[in-house]
Design a protein around this motif. Structure first.
Motif, PDB file in Angstrom:
ATOM      1  N   ASP A 193       0.828  -1.023  -0.168  1.00 59.88           N
ATOM      2  CA  ASP A 193      -0.013  -0.128  -0.013  1.00 59.88           C
ATOM      3  C   ASP A 193       0.898   1.365   0.165  1.00 59.88           C
ATOM      4  OD1 ASP A 193      -2.175   1.536   0.050  1.00 59.88           O
ATOM      5  OD2 ASP A 193      -2.275   1.645   2.242  1.00 59.88           O
ATOM      6  N   HIS A 197       1.133   4.357  -2.823  1.00 57.45           N
ATOM      7  CA  HIS A 197       1.040   5.652  -2.420  1.00 57.45           C
ATOM      8  C   HIS A 197       2.102   6.374  -3.205  1.00 57.45           C
ATOM      9  CE1 HIS A 197      -1.248   4.652   1.503  1.00 57.45           C
ATOM     10  NE2 HIS A 197      -1.874   4.646   0.747  1.00 57.45           N
ATOM     11  N   HIS A 262      -5.672   3.166  -6.873  1.00 55.57           N
ATOM     12  CA  HIS A 262      -6.498   3.341  -5.698  1.00 55.57           C
ATOM     13  C   HIS A 262      -7.984   3.609  -6.154  1.00 55.57           C
ATOM     14  CE1 HIS A 262      -3.051   3.578  -2.927  1.00 55.57           C
ATOM     15  NE2 HIS A 262      -3.952   3.554  -1.820  1.00 55.57           N
ATOM     16  N   HIS A 276      -7.200  -3.573   1.978  1.00 50.51           N
ATOM     17  CA  HIS A 276      -6.709  -2.523   0.941  1.00 50.51           C
ATOM     18  C   HIS A 276      -5.265  -2.660   0.085  1.00 50.51           C
ATOM     19  CE1 HIS A 276      -6.200   1.420  -0.354  1.00 50.51           C
ATOM     20  NE2 HIS A 276      -5.269   1.640   0.035  1.00 50.51           N
ATOM     21  N   ASN A 280      -4.842  -3.111  -3.762  1.00 48.33           N
ATOM     22  CA  ASN A 280      -3.644  -2.389  -4.558  1.00 48.33           C
ATOM     23  C   ASN A 280      -2.883  -3.429  -5.418  1.00 48.33           C
ATOM     24  OD1 ASN A 280      -4.651   0.008  -3.850  1.00 48.33           O
ATOM     25  ND2 ASN A 280      -3.244   0.296  -2.255  1.00 48.33           N
TER      26      ASN A 280
HETATM   27 FE   LIG Z   1      -3.816   3.273   0.106  1.00 47.58          FE
END
Ligand SMILES: [Fe+2]
Length: 386
Positions: A193, A197, A262, A276, A280
């Motif tokens: 994750d 980002h 996302h 999550h 991704n």
């Molecule tokens: Fe995230």
């Protein structure tokens, strides 16, 4: 272009930083905190690392430990009730992204009244509320430094994005020693994750020279240490790098936004309850392959920052190495395809038009170097299913 950057006023970063919680409170002029956390933090003894310090300083405190994964308005409302019933002057959020997001939402709602949905994007938050001191215990969401909180409306089953200065913690305490106990799967998922980002902030249409710097640093740290953090959970060097990378990635995407990964990941999470970071990861290699032709140099820079391409290597070759590395990372971290995860093929394909429209409505795909149509999003969802 003028970049607008939002960040906490205070950051304490390093092993043992959790001990600075009393100093953070003092600097913010606060002395009566309400701690927002979850039951696991309570039972595992992590909470005591905070409360022992508060006790030693002679501070009075109470704990709201009813937070849940994917925080809901119901839980936030209960927290606000507790907050209003006491004479608190700060919120200390301890845990993964969920307790931190809950504390942010409590601060917003207690100061502004009304219901959480009154403040969902694009609505503004008029008043900045009680300061939040965020102490993350995962190297992942970056919520300790972001100006976002995501709260699920319990009545309408809708994931609402709430955004603004009022959602940014006043202080963040980034202590990698709190992450030693993270299990393998959580380390892998939250690590990917964070990597997502950083990559998405770097290729975003809203990127700026400031966010580029922290994004590159985050990519470098995470790519070089994610396998070690999984394989050797007690490695101080790996845990420290992952924690710093996650926070820097948070600074990057809080100020440059995320993009198509996302945007498409949230519907997979909402409909099929995939964690999550894992959703991704399922998407990252294919979406990178789809997007790279529109921003070859930016993606090539990602490969260089991650250490998988040489500085002098051409963009096309560097992007090929990036794609190889993202696929290898998914193999090494045992990321399943949606099919291997057990998602029913018929239901997945039936839901694709709705998932594509939700992805587009989130706005994130609009930041992507290559902006997809709904049909292209459906085709990408089909390609990753496998
Ligand atoms: Fe995230």
């Amino acid at each position: 272009m003028i970049a607008t950057i939002t960040m906490p006023r205070l950051l304490y970063i390093g092993g043992g930083a959790v001990a600075e919680v009393t100093m953070a409170l003092a600097r913010l002029g606060a002395a009566r905190p309400l701690i927002v956390t979850d039951r696991f933090m309570e039972s595992s003894g992590t909470l005591a690392k905070v409360t022992d310090r508060l006790d030693a300083a002679g501070l009075t405190w109470r704990v709201f430990s009813d937070t849940v994964p994917d925080p809901t308005t119901e839980v936030v409302d209960a927290g606000v009730e507790m907050l209003k019933a006491g004479h608190y002057d700060a919120l200390v959020a301890l845990g993964g992204g969920s307790p931190i997001d809950t504390a942010k939402a409590m601060s917003v709602l207690a100061a502004n009244g009304g219901a959480m949905r009154d403040y969902k994007v694009p609505h503004e938050i008029p008043t900045i509320g009680m300061p939040v001191i965020a102490i993350p215990t995962t190297a992942g969401t970056g919520s300790e430094v972001t100006r976002f909180t995501v709260i699920t409306d319990s009545e309408r089953d809708e994931k609402m994005l709430i955004m603004g200065l009022a959602c940014c913690p006043a202080a963040a305490i980034v202590d990698y020693e709190l992450t030693f106990t993270m299990p393998w799967r959580l380390t892998a998922d939250t690590g990917i994750d964070s990597l997502t980002h950083a990559i998405e902030a770097y290729v975003s249409r809203k990127a700026s020279p400031f966010t580029d710097g922290v994004a590159r640093s985050a990519m470098s740290l995470i790519a070089r240490h994610i396998r070690d953090a999984c394989r050797a959970p007690d490695s101080r060097a790996a845990r420290e790098a992952m924690m710093l990378g996650a926070t820097q990635a948070g600074m990057a995407f809080s100020n440059a936004s995320v993009c198509l990964v996302h945007g498409m990941s949230r519907p997979i999470g909402a409909f099929f309850h995939v964690p999550h970071g894992l959703s991704n990861a399922m998407l990252l290699p294919e979406i990178t392959a789809f997007s790279a032709p529109a921003a070859l140099e930016r993606y090539a820079d990602c490969a260089r920052a991650m250490g998988v391409a040489a500085e002098g290597e051409g963009n096309q070759a560097a992007v090929a190495r990036l794609l190889d590395e993202l696929r290898a990372l998914n193999d090494d971290l045992k990321v399943p395809t949606p099919k291997a995860y057990g998602i029913d093929a018929q239901r997945y394909h039936e839901l694709l038009p709705m998932m594509a429209s939700q992805a587009l409505a989130s706005g994130s795909p609009g930041n992507n170097p290559r902006i997809p149509s709904a049909d292209e999003i459906i085709a990408l969802y089909e390609r990753v299913y496998a």
